[in-house]
Design an enzyme around this catalytic site. Structure first.
Site, PDB file in Angstrom:
ATOM      1  N   ASP A 257       1.193  -1.279   0.466  1.00  0.00           N
ATOM      2  CA  ASP A 257      -0.050  -0.448   0.122  1.00  0.00           C
ATOM      3  C   ASP A 257       0.971   1.799  -0.068  1.00  0.00           C
ATOM      4  O   ASP A 257       0.538   2.816   0.157  1.00  0.00           O
ATOM      5  CB  ASP A 257      -0.678   0.142   1.140  1.00  0.00           C
ATOM      6  CG  ASP A 257      -1.977   1.165   1.520  1.00  0.00           C
ATOM      7  OD1 ASP A 257      -2.469   1.974  -0.307  1.00  0.00           O
ATOM      8  OD2 ASP A 257      -2.219   1.488   2.411  1.00  0.00           O
TER       9      ASP A 257
ATOM     10  N   GLN B 160      -6.065  -1.231  -6.340  1.00  0.00           N
ATOM     11  CA  GLN B 160      -6.510  -0.579  -5.272  1.00  0.00           C
ATOM     12  C   GLN B 160      -7.794   0.517  -5.970  1.00  0.00           C
ATOM     13  O   GLN B 160      -7.101   1.062  -7.045  1.00  0.00           O
ATOM     14  CB  GLN B 160      -5.266   0.061  -4.512  1.00  0.00           C
ATOM     15  CG  GLN B 160      -5.832   1.151  -3.303  1.00  0.00           C
ATOM     16  CD  GLN B 160      -5.166   1.607  -2.767  1.00  0.00           C
ATOM     17  OE1 GLN B 160      -4.014   2.777  -2.751  1.00  0.00           O
ATOM     18  NE2 GLN B 160      -3.825   0.228  -1.661  1.00  0.00           N
TER      19      GLN B 160
ATOM     20  N   SER C 127      -7.090   5.417   0.766  1.00  0.00           N
ATOM     21  CA  SER C 127      -7.274   4.207  -0.586  1.00  0.00           C
ATOM     22  C   SER C 127      -8.354   4.040  -0.338  1.00  0.00           C
ATOM     23  O   SER C 127      -8.696   3.824   0.916  1.00  0.00           O
ATOM     24  CB  SER C 127      -6.493   3.310  -0.058  1.00  0.00           C
ATOM     25  OG  SER C 127      -5.272   3.456   0.569  1.00  0.00           O
TER      26      SER C 127
END
Ligand SMILES: CCC(=O)SCCNC(=O)CCNC(=O)[C@H](O)C(C)(C)COP(=O)(O)OP(=O)(O)OC[C@H]1O[C@@H](n2cnc3c(N)ncnc32)[C@H](O)[C@@H]1OP(=O)(O)O
Length: 343
Positions: free
Chosen positions: A257, A328, A278
């Site tokens: 991430d 994502q 996100s």
């Protein structure tokens, strides 16, 4: 880029989110030394990764209930999504037998994480099958979910069906500079503005438990629109060691991430993100790997629109084996940058 803002790196907020990059106090020389050593000697086993000793080391409060604490908190003062995913996967894996390995996870970030309090992880043992085991994890703060995550585990099952894309050809990590080394180079520019210098020094003081080496340093400065694709070598700082594949998947979930959503901002140097976070994160694990060894993270954004951006990533082992894939979507609320860069 306005005076006072540090130069852009491919972080989540494009030109402003350089705090999402690893800082550290190593000297550039330490990496030269490292590259000349054998791979067995390149790990100082006393310097255990803080990801293992602290971040992903959850406290068990009750059956299927865990508590996680924070290590590094981004400048946004909301918890780093990768930390919550990594901790959720640790919690899920605790009740899964040793011969089942994480193969995928699907998460929604439903509320911002509060860095002032720990996160509770409540695990639901959704299903235990012969080949597949599924867990649902709710990450909770202030009595409310901040993340919902489903993780699935699979026993090893050999198959004649086997293919993968080919890893991009890039320079090896030993030939590239770390983010810290690039920042130091930048700091050596005599005409660097004072506020930019302060911002960069703050960055160096960050204690992100990840090391990164961008393959395309020109992206680091982000002065022109570039295609929404970025490549960097990445690994956990410190030693983790062989053997615990579940743990390496949890570390990779943390790493995946990092600087991911910013890929969607690369074509837009004239905009900076006022708000970027996100929304969801999915990950598939394909092969064994070591998250404390350099892996190539290939990130691309096939689409942005409607104040959202989609990013997709592939984590490659340096021997060319595809270790994991990620996807994502994030919310990206931007504003136009009016002042030209003085850097
Ligand atoms: C490296 C990447 C990361 O680690 S990011 C960290 C992990 N991800 C996260 O923390 C995201 C967690 N999820 C969330 O915070 C929420 O689900 C989000 C995405 C904010 C949901 O958005 P939304 O439904 O708009 O929430 P909300 O009504 O509580 O508003 C939040 C703030 O955004 C604002 N907002 C809302 N809509 C708009 C809009 N159309 N245009 C401009 N601003 C908007 C709200 O006013 C609110 O702002 P504020 O907090 O009051 O300052």
């Amino acid at each position: 880029m306005a005076e006072g803002e540090p130069p852009a790196v491919p972080g989540v907020n494009g030109s402003i989110h350089i705090c999402d990059f690893p800082g550290g106090t190593e000297s550039p020389e330490s990496h030269e030394e490292e590259s000349s050593q054998s791979s067995a000697a390149q790990y100082n086993q006393d310097l255990k990764s803080v990801l293992v000793t602290s971040v992903l080391n959850l406290e068990e409060l009750d059956v299927d209930l865990y508590r996680g604490t924070h290590h590094w908190v981004p400048r946004s003062q909301r918890l780093f999504g990768g930390q919550i995913i990594g901790q959720a996967l640790v919690a899920a894996a605790k009740s899964v037998s040793d011969n089942h390995y994480a193969h995928s996870l699907h998460c929604y970030f439903v509320r911002a994480g509060d860095p002032k309090v720990p996160v509770l992880y409540q695990v639901d043992r959704t299903r235990d099958g012969r080949s597949f085991t599924v867990r649902s994890v709710k990450a909770i703060q202030h009595g409310q979910p901040i993340l919902i995550c489903q993780a699935s585990f699979h026993m090893l099952q050999p198959s004649p069906l086997q293919h993968q894309f080919t890893m991009p050809v890039v320079p090896p990590p030993e030939d590239l500079l770390t983010v810290e080394e690039l920042i130091r180079l930048y700091l050596s520019k005599p005409d660097l503005g004072e506020k930019s210098r302060q911002g960069l020094n703050k960055l160096l003081a960050n204690e992100v438990p990840i090391e990164m080496k961008p393959v395309q340093p020109p992206h680091f400065y982000r002065l022109a629109a570039v295609e929404p694709r970025t490549l960097f070598w990445v690994r956990a700082r410190g030693y983790i060691g062989e053997g615990n594949m579940k743990l390496h998947c949890c570390v990779a979930a943390y790493v995946s991430d990092f600087a991911f959503l910013g890929t969607a901002l690369l074509p837009y140097p004239n905009y900076k993100a006022q708000f970027a976070a996100s929304l969801d994160h999915a990950m598939w694990f394909h092969s064994t790997f070591r998250s404390d060894e350099w892996m190539l993270y290939e990130c691309e954004s096939p689409w942005a629109g409607g104040s959202r951006g989609l990013v997709q990533g592939r984590l490659w082992r340096r021997d060319g084996v595809l270790a994991a894939s990620c996807s994502q979507e994030g919310v990206l609320r931007v504003k136009a940058v009016t002042e030209p860069s003085k850097l």
